[in-house]
Design an enzyme around this catalytic site. Structure first.
Site, mmCIF file in Angstrom:
data_model
loop_
_atom_site.group_PDB
_atom_site.id
_atom_site.type_symbol
_atom_site.label_atom_id
_atom_site.label_comp_id
_atom_site.label_asym_id
_atom_site.label_seq_id
_atom_site.Cartn_x
_atom_site.Cartn_y
_atom_site.Cartn_z
ATOM 1 N N ARG A 262 -7.157 -10.680 0.689
ATOM 2 C CA ARG A 262 -8.474 -9.684 0.691
ATOM 3 C C ARG A 262 -8.443 -8.421 -0.221
ATOM 4 O O ARG A 262 -9.345 -8.317 -1.058
ATOM 5 C CB ARG A 262 -8.682 -9.201 1.987
ATOM 6 C CG ARG A 262 -9.571 -10.030 3.014
ATOM 7 C CD ARG A 262 -8.968 -10.024 4.597
ATOM 8 N NE ARG A 262 -7.473 -10.458 4.352
ATOM 9 C CZ ARG A 262 -7.071 -11.810 4.823
ATOM 10 N NH1 ARG A 262 -8.031 -12.715 4.826
ATOM 11 N NH2 ARG A 262 -5.923 -12.138 4.441
ATOM 12 N N THR A 263 -7.555 -7.691 -0.305
ATOM 13 C CA THR A 263 -7.285 -6.483 -0.842
ATOM 14 C C THR A 263 -7.400 -6.794 -2.362
ATOM 15 O O THR A 263 -8.167 -6.244 -3.000
ATOM 16 C CB THR A 263 -6.034 -5.673 -0.338
ATOM 17 O OG1 THR A 263 -5.857 -5.493 0.835
ATOM 18 C CG2 THR A 263 -5.996 -4.284 -1.263
ATOM 19 N N ARG B 105 0.005 -2.427 -4.834
ATOM 20 C CA ARG B 105 0.610 -2.527 -3.574
ATOM 21 C C ARG B 105 2.050 -2.860 -3.476
ATOM 22 O O ARG B 105 2.521 -3.838 -4.561
ATOM 23 C CB ARG B 105 -0.315 -3.862 -2.907
ATOM 24 C CG ARG B 105 0.547 -4.379 -1.558
ATOM 25 C CD ARG B 105 -0.143 -5.475 -0.810
ATOM 26 N NE ARG B 105 -1.236 -5.175 -0.348
ATOM 27 C CZ ARG B 105 -2.065 -5.762 0.710
ATOM 28 N NH1 ARG B 105 -1.506 -6.894 0.796
ATOM 29 N NH2 ARG B 105 -2.975 -5.329 1.246
ATOM 30 N N HIS C 156 -2.645 2.294 4.201
ATOM 31 C CA HIS C 156 -3.310 1.425 3.508
ATOM 32 C C HIS C 156 -4.896 1.884 3.709
ATOM 33 O O HIS C 156 -5.510 1.362 4.274
ATOM 34 C CB HIS C 156 -3.595 0.079 4.445
ATOM 35 C CG HIS C 156 -4.110 -0.991 3.676
ATOM 36 N ND1 HIS C 156 -4.710 -1.092 2.443
ATOM 37 C CD2 HIS C 156 -3.956 -2.380 4.033
ATOM 38 C CE1 HIS C 156 -5.177 -2.490 2.311
ATOM 39 N NE2 HIS C 156 -4.733 -3.113 3.024
ATOM 40 N N LYS D 287 13.149 -8.915 -16.330
ATOM 41 C CA LYS D 287 14.029 -8.717 -17.442
ATOM 42 C C LYS D 287 14.741 -7.364 -16.934
ATOM 43 O O LYS D 287 15.593 -6.804 -17.786
ATOM 44 C CB LYS D 287 13.592 -8.671 -18.678
ATOM 45 C CG LYS D 287 12.787 -9.962 -19.268
ATOM 46 C CD LYS D 287 12.225 -9.880 -20.400
ATOM 47 C CE LYS D 287 10.990 -10.566 -20.715
ATOM 48 N NZ LYS D 287 9.972 -10.359 -21.825
#
Ligand code: CP
Length: 309
Positions: A56-57, A106, A134, A85
């Site tokens: 969703r986000t 996130r 959030h 890397k």
């Protein structure tokens, strides 16, 4: 157009947003939703950096940007980036900032979004940092609550489930604190609301009651906000196994609910709301997910100057 009242360059924590900031943002989201406000995001690019999984986000931010005429750079996991890397988090951000106008991030690391906002020049939006915050979810939750209840003031709100690791309930309780809520924190004893959230609410004079059974208060509630047990935050998998399935909301649970009581859930759901509830007039969680697009359109527009002031 609502009078401009938004005093933040970034959105990192709900503690940073004033009541005026929140209401202004919700009013813009409402205007975008009903078509009376049309931000111009042509030529703007949002970098969506998802170090943790999301449906969703991530996709609602992408949809929000594209529907406003903007574009996105999308990273879902680090598998195809130079993080593999050995490139550092800081160097990754200092590079991506040169390719975009706003960074949405996130991660599993609490405080990572705040750190990002301190080392780069662009607006940073916290799309979830570990079990901490959030805030964009809290804003779409506020939008959903105001839309269904007609107000944010004086509501009786039950927060149900994993209140310990659930970042959405941490952000939402702080977001609602200025609107005179009556909170019911309903969880198994191992998953109670963290002390630092409770002491913050106490210092603001917010009333809350802690209990283990939804049935005790269901008839009182305006909003029942249900959360998943956050399996990925448990250090001990056995502890999760003991707690999973410890609460399930079904039609029997909500038999005595007020007519306009709405059930919200940030989703994803595992088994904490029975599918039979989906057809009930109380279920609002998929509309809530849709509201994420309007709210995130407002966030992106406000922070990048995509709306006229
Ligand atoms: N509500 C929420 O954050 O959902 P996702 O994890 O799918 O983004």
């Amino acid at each position: 157009m609502p009078e401009r009242k938004f005093s933040n360059k970034h959105i990192i924590s709900m503690r940073d947003l004033s009541r005026e900031d929140m209401i202004y943002l919700l009013d813009i989201a409402e205007g975008i939703h009903d078509g009376s406000i049309k931000p111009d995001m042509a030529g703007k690019i949002a970098a969506l950096l998802f170090f943790e999984p999301s449906t969703r986000t991530c996709f609602s931010f992408e949809s929000a940007m594209k529907r406003l005429g903007g574009e996105t750079l999308l990273m879902k996991g680090t598998g195809s980036t130079s993080v593999q890397k050995g490139e550092s988090f800081a160097d990754t951000l200092k590079t991506i900032e040169r390719y975009s106008d706003i960074i949405v991030i996130r991660t599993a690391v609490e405080g990572a979004a705040r750190f990002a906002s301190e080392i780069i020049g662009l607006p940073v939006v916290n799309a979830g940092d570990g079990a901490n915050q959030h805030p964009t979810q809290a804003l779409l939750d506020l939008y959903s609550i105001r839309k269904t209840q007609g107000t944010l003031e004086n509501l009786k709100i039950g927060l149900v489930g994993d209140l310990r690791f659930g970042r959405t309930v941490h952000s939402l309780s702080q977001a609602l604190a200025g609107f005179n809520p009556e909170f019911y924190f309903i969880s198994p004893s191992h998953l109670v609301m963290p002390e630092h959230i409770k002491s913050g609410l106490r210092s603001l004079g917010v009333n809350f009651t802690e209990l283990q059974s939804v049935e005790e208060v269901v008839s009182e509630l305006d909003i029942m906000y249900v959360t998943r047990i956050q399996k990925e935050r448990f250090a001990d998998p056995e502890e999760y196994e003991k707690l999973k399935g410890s609460y399930v909301i079904n039609l029997e649970t909500i038999r005595n609910a007020k007519e306009n009581m709405k059930i919200l859930h940030p989703l994803p759901r595992v088994d904490e709301i029975a599918e039979e509830v989906d057809a009930s007039p109380h279920a609002y969680y998929f509309e809530q997910a849709e509201n994420g697009v309007y709210t995130r359109q407002a966030i992106l527009s406000i922070l990048t100057g995509g709306i006229s002031k």
